[in-house]
Enzyme design. Structure first.
Site, PDB file in Angstrom:
ATOM      1  N   ILE A  24      -8.399  82.626   5.539  1.00 20.91           N
ATOM      2  CA  ILE A  24      -7.801  81.431   4.970  1.00 20.91           C
ATOM      3  C   ILE A  24      -7.231  80.604   6.108  1.00 20.91           C
ATOM      4  O   ILE A  24      -6.942  81.125   7.186  1.00 20.91           O
ATOM      5  CB  ILE A  24      -6.702  81.753   3.935  1.00 20.91           C
ATOM      6  CG1 ILE A  24      -5.565  82.544   4.591  1.00 20.91           C
ATOM      7  CG2 ILE A  24      -7.276  82.497   2.756  1.00 20.91           C
ATOM      8  CD1 ILE A  24      -4.346  82.689   3.718  1.00 20.91           C
ATOM      9  N   CYS A  54      -9.273  85.964  15.496  1.00 24.11           N
ATOM     10  CA  CYS A  54      -7.871  85.866  15.074  1.00 24.11           C
ATOM     11  C   CYS A  54      -6.913  86.498  16.086  1.00 24.11           C
ATOM     12  O   CYS A  54      -5.766  86.773  15.758  1.00 24.11           O
ATOM     13  CB  CYS A  54      -7.665  86.491  13.701  1.00 24.11           C
ATOM     14  SG  CYS A  54      -8.740  85.805  12.437  1.00 24.11           S
TER      15      CYS A  54
END
Length: 128
Positions: A24, A54
């Site tokens: 997200i 990430c």
């Protein structure tokens, strides 16, 4: 779709707390917020071998097709299941944008095709 996945302290959705299958994101710029999600359906995962996704060392990226061992999984097959789950999770009936706001649908399609939208008041939004 039969993949056991979960949320963890890390953002996104994970398989076995080791492989990220969905992400997200939120973006804020010039008083405009946008948000989105990505569910890896049949993504080429080779690209993820070259990065630390990430910033999480030791984690991997996966996809539905990899987890289900089915190369025929694709976005078009996943969309109905995803929309049903989204609708149930948020207890909302989803309505196609073309039905609820045809003008906005046209603007979105123009933006996708041209990279910009010009509104009736002569303001223009360009793809960043």
């Amino acid at each position: 779709m039969g993949v056991k996945a979960m949320t963890t302290e890390n953002t996104g959705v994970w398989v076995n707390d080791q492989k990220k299958i969905a992400a997200i994101g939120v973006h804020v710029q010039r008083y405009i917020t946008s948000h989105g999600l990505a569910l890896n359906c049949n993504t080429n995962l080779d690209f993820f071998k070259e990065i630390v996704a990430c910033g999480l060392i030791g984690k991997e990226t996966t996809s539905l097709s990899q987890e289900l061992n089915d190369p025929h999984i694709d976005v078009q097959k996943v969309i109905p299941t995803f929309l049903n789950g989204f609708s149930a999770t948020f207890n909302r009936t989803l309505v196609p944008i073309a039905q609820s706001n045809p003008e906005l649908q046209e603007q979105i399609m123009e933006y996708i095709e041209k990279g910009s939208v010009t509104y009736t008041d002569d303001t223009r939004i360009d793809r960043l």
